[in-house]
Design a protein around this motif. Structure first.
Motif: not given
Length: 121
Positions: A76-97
């Motif tokens: 598992a990989v985690y993205l902790q997002m704090n102090s969110l702003k309206p400009e952070d609105t989006a579809v978030y994608y996980c990717a692997a390489s």
């Protein structure tokens, strides 16, 4: 074959927090990244973490607010997002390489379906 599944998106007020989780199946110990895309815009890099967990990278726009971490025992990989702003609105994608190319989107071979994050003002 690698399959990625994101979870944890949702609607949050500005200043709030969310934690996204990406669960991987199949091949493990890959370098992982988070990207986001707003309709009408190009997909952009958010964060990346080396397969060992020893190196991380964050886009300038999220430094100081987001952190990326991983638990290889749980794939598992985690993205902790704090102090969110309206400009952070989006579809978030996980990717692997298999390569440590950080923000180079074309180097990520495997992608999840995405999870919507909406930040209201």
């Amino acid at each position: 074959q690698v399959q990625l599944e994101e979870s944890g998106g949702g609607l949050v007020q500005a200043g709030g927090s969310l934690r996204l989780t990406c669960t991987a199946s199949g091949r493990t110990f890959l370098n992982m990244g988070w990207f986001r895309q707003d309709p009408g815009k190009e997909r952009e890099f958010v964060a990346a973490i080396h397969w060992s967990g020893g190196s991380t990278a964050l886009a300038d726009s999220v430094k100081g607010r987001f952190t990326i971490a991983r638990d290889n025992a749980k794939n598992a990989v985690y993205l902790q997002m704090n102090s969110l702003k309206p400009e952070d609105t989006a579809v978030y994608y996980c990717a692997a390489s298999q390569y440590w190319k950080i923000s180079k989107i074309d180097e990520y071979r495997y992608w999840g379906q995405g999870t919507q994050v909406t930040v209201s003002s």
